[in-house]
Design an enzyme around this catalytic site. Structure first.
Site, PDB file in Angstrom:
ATOM      1  N   GLY A  42      56.072 -91.381  19.899  1.00 40.25           N
ATOM      2  CA  GLY A  42      55.532 -90.168  19.270  1.00 40.25           C
ATOM      3  C   GLY A  42      54.675 -90.396  18.045  1.00 40.25           C
ATOM      4  N   GLU A  99      57.104 -91.681  11.047  1.00 44.49           N
ATOM      5  CA  GLU A  99      57.728 -90.880  12.108  1.00 44.49           C
ATOM      6  C   GLU A  99      56.823 -89.716  12.502  1.00 44.49           C
ATOM      7  OE1 GLU A  99      59.590 -90.332  14.448  1.00 44.49           O
ATOM      8  OE2 GLU A  99      61.716 -90.715  14.089  1.00 44.49           O
ATOM      9  N   ASP A 100      57.020 -89.229  13.708  1.00 41.84           N
ATOM     10  CA  ASP A 100      56.250 -88.054  14.141  1.00 41.84           C
ATOM     11  C   ASP A 100      56.847 -86.763  13.582  1.00 41.84           C
ATOM     12  OD1 ASP A 100      58.534 -88.334  15.732  1.00 41.84           O
ATOM     13  OD2 ASP A 100      57.513 -88.049  17.637  1.00 41.84           O
ATOM     14  N   ASP A 103      63.693 -83.563  12.777  1.00 39.72           N
ATOM     15  CA  ASP A 103      64.286 -82.340  13.309  1.00 39.72           C
ATOM     16  C   ASP A 103      65.706 -82.243  12.725  1.00 39.72           C
ATOM     17  OD1 ASP A 103      64.593 -80.147  15.028  1.00 39.72           O
ATOM     18  OD2 ASP A 103      65.103 -81.369  16.758  1.00 39.72           O
ATOM     19  N   SER A 104      66.720 -82.720  13.442  1.00 34.26           N
ATOM     20  CA  SER A 104      68.091 -82.687  12.905  1.00 34.26           C
ATOM     21  C   SER A 104      68.257 -83.690  11.760  1.00 34.26           C
ATOM     22  CB  SER A 104      69.097 -83.017  14.015  1.00 34.26           C
ATOM     23  OG  SER A 104      68.989 -84.373  14.384  1.00 34.26           O
ATOM     24  N   GLY A 105      67.442 -84.758  11.762  1.00 31.85           N
ATOM     25  CA  GLY A 105      67.563 -85.813  10.750  1.00 31.85           C
ATOM     26  C   GLY A 105      68.415 -86.982  11.225  1.00 31.85           C
ATOM     27  N   THR A 107      67.983 -89.147  13.785  1.00 37.29           N
ATOM     28  CA  THR A 107      67.209 -90.349  14.103  1.00 37.29           C
ATOM     29  C   THR A 107      66.864 -91.101  12.825  1.00 37.29           C
ATOM     30  OG1 THR A 107      66.249 -89.140  15.950  1.00 37.29           O
ATOM     31  CG2 THR A 107      65.145 -91.176  15.309  1.00 37.29           C
ATOM     32  N   PHE A 153      59.738 -75.818  19.128  1.00 35.12           N
ATOM     33  CA  PHE A 153      59.400 -77.066  19.811  1.00 35.12           C
ATOM     34  C   PHE A 153      57.880 -77.226  19.864  1.00 35.12           C
ATOM     35  CE2 PHE A 153      58.893 -80.195  23.127  1.00 35.12           C
ATOM     36  CZ  PHE A 153      59.898 -81.088  22.809  1.00 35.12           C
ATOM     37  N   ASP A 160      55.529 -85.236  22.620  1.00 35.41           N
ATOM     38  CA  ASP A 160      55.543 -84.931  24.046  1.00 35.41           C
ATOM     39  C   ASP A 160      56.595 -83.913  24.432  1.00 35.41           C
ATOM     40  OD1 ASP A 160      57.823 -86.707  23.590  1.00 35.41           O
ATOM     41  OD2 ASP A 160      57.952 -86.831  25.777  1.00 35.41           O
ATOM     42  N   ARG A 166      50.930 -85.676  24.897  1.00 32.90           N
ATOM     43  CA  ARG A 166      50.737 -86.560  23.735  1.00 32.90           C
ATOM     44  C   ARG A 166      49.270 -86.672  23.348  1.00 32.90           C
ATOM     45  NH1 ARG A 166      55.609 -89.338  22.846  1.00 32.90           N
ATOM     46  NH2 ARG A 166      56.783 -89.946  24.686  1.00 32.90           N
TER      47      ARG A 166
HETATM   48  P1  IMP Z   1      66.097 -85.743  15.106  1.00 25.57           P
HETATM   49  O1  IMP Z   1      66.929 -86.952  15.305  1.00 25.57           O
HETATM   50  O2  IMP Z   1      66.799 -84.501  15.588  1.00 25.57           O
HETATM   51  O3  IMP Z   1      65.553 -85.579  13.714  1.00 25.57           O
HETATM   52  O4  IMP Z   1      64.916 -85.849  16.131  1.00 25.57           O
HETATM   53  C1  IMP Z   1      63.804 -86.550  15.890  1.00 25.57           C
HETATM   54  C2  IMP Z   1      63.104 -86.923  17.181  1.00 25.57           C
HETATM   55  O5  IMP Z   1      63.229 -85.903  18.161  1.00 25.57           O
HETATM   56  C3  IMP Z   1      61.639 -87.061  16.921  1.00 25.57           C
HETATM   57  O6  IMP Z   1      61.304 -88.379  16.587  1.00 25.57           O
HETATM   58  C4  IMP Z   1      61.021 -86.615  18.232  1.00 25.57           C
HETATM   59  O7  IMP Z   1      60.926 -87.701  19.116  1.00 25.57           O
HETATM   60  C5  IMP Z   1      61.997 -85.627  18.791  1.00 25.57           C
HETATM   61  N1  IMP Z   1      61.617 -84.214  18.500  1.00 25.57           N
HETATM   62  C6  IMP Z   1      62.202 -83.387  17.603  1.00 25.57           C
HETATM   63  N2  IMP Z   1      61.601 -82.185  17.584  1.00 25.57           N
HETATM   64  C7  IMP Z   1      60.582 -82.275  18.475  1.00 25.57           C
HETATM   65  C8  IMP Z   1      59.556 -81.336  18.888  1.00 25.57           C
HETATM   66  O8  IMP Z   1      59.445 -80.184  18.429  1.00 25.57           O
HETATM   67  N3  IMP Z   1      58.688 -81.800  19.821  1.00 25.57           N
HETATM   68  C9  IMP Z   1      58.747 -83.053  20.352  1.00 25.57           C
HETATM   69  N4  IMP Z   1      59.680 -83.945  19.992  1.00 25.57           N
HETATM   70  C10 IMP Z   1      60.584 -83.563  19.056  1.00 25.57           C
HETATM   71 MG    MG Z   2      60.316 -89.764  18.092  1.00 30.96          MG
END
Ligand code: IMP
Ligand code: MG
Length: 184
Positions: A42, A99-100, A103-105, A107, A153, A160, A166
């Site tokens: 991403g 990072e792209d 979201d939840s944090g 990752t 989203f 993607d 993408r």
């Molecule tokens: P987290 O671990 O919930 O913060 O998720 C982060 C990862 O989820 C990002 O690196 C993306 O790959 C994917 N992601 C989270 N939200 C989106 C979105 O709105 N569109 C596409 N990918 C997302």
């Molecule tokens: Mg990602």
């Protein structure tokens, strides 16, 4: 199923913001070295565009990591698996994790832990997009943020849905509806 992408951030607006981020990064690391760590897939488009805008005052090196946390769904997964680790050593280096989206944090929290074990001199986070309202893990705050967006989203500019979209030069929100044929 009918998928619709509604434009949220235009291509030109993204590039202008990248100019600002790159200017800040160039100032912060001028005269020094910087290792950009890209999270596949991403963040690829974001990282290469950003890197081209960072000035020659910074000696830049790239590396890539591949992780799985999301699969092909629109829901954030709880587990982060490292599929490809870095090739270069981070010991004693200034590292910027690119990072792209956050979201939840989950990752980022996991990745930061992983990278800190490699003993970098400094570790900062640069994300194109941040969804602050979706945060579950609150111990991660990125130093460089492109855009804060609502908890929807999004696809495009590297992001993607099931590996598609993408290549879009802009970012849009994706909505999926059952169309009438699917209901039969
Ligand atoms: P987290 O671990 O919930 O913060 O998720 C982060 C990862 O989820 C990002 O690196 C993306 O790959 C994917 N992601 C989270 N939200 C989106 C979105 O709105 N569109 C596409 N990918 C997302
Ligand atoms: Mg990602």
């Amino acid at each position: 199923m009918k998928e619709t992408v509604k434009p949220l951030i235009e291509a030109g607006v993204i590039q202008n913001r990248l100019n600002e981020l790159a200017e800040k990064i160039t100032k912060d690391y001028a005269g020094g070295k910087l290792t950009l760590v890209c999270v596949l897939k991403g963040a690829v488009i974001f990282m290469v565009d950003l890197a081209r805008k960072i000035g020659g005052e910074v000696e830049v090196e790239f590396d890539f990591m591949d992780i799985s946390s999301y699969g092909s769904s629109m829901e954030s997964g709880g587990v982060v698996r490292i599929d490809k680790d870095l090739d270069v050593s981070l010991e004693g280096k200034n590292v910027l994790l690119v990072e792209d989206i956050i979201d939840s944090g989950r990752t980022l929290s996991r990745l930061r832990e992983h990278l800190n074990l490699k003993k970098p001199k400094s570790l900062r986070i640069c994300t194109l997009l941040d969804k602050p309202d979706a945060r579950v893990i609150n111990d991660v705050s990125p130093e460089y943020v492109g855009f804060k967006i609502p908890d929807e989203f999004v696809v495009g500019y590297g992001l993607d849905y099931a590996e598609r979209y993408r290549n879009l030069s802009y970012i849009g929100t994706l909505s999926i509806e059952n169309d009438e044929e699917d209901m039969n």
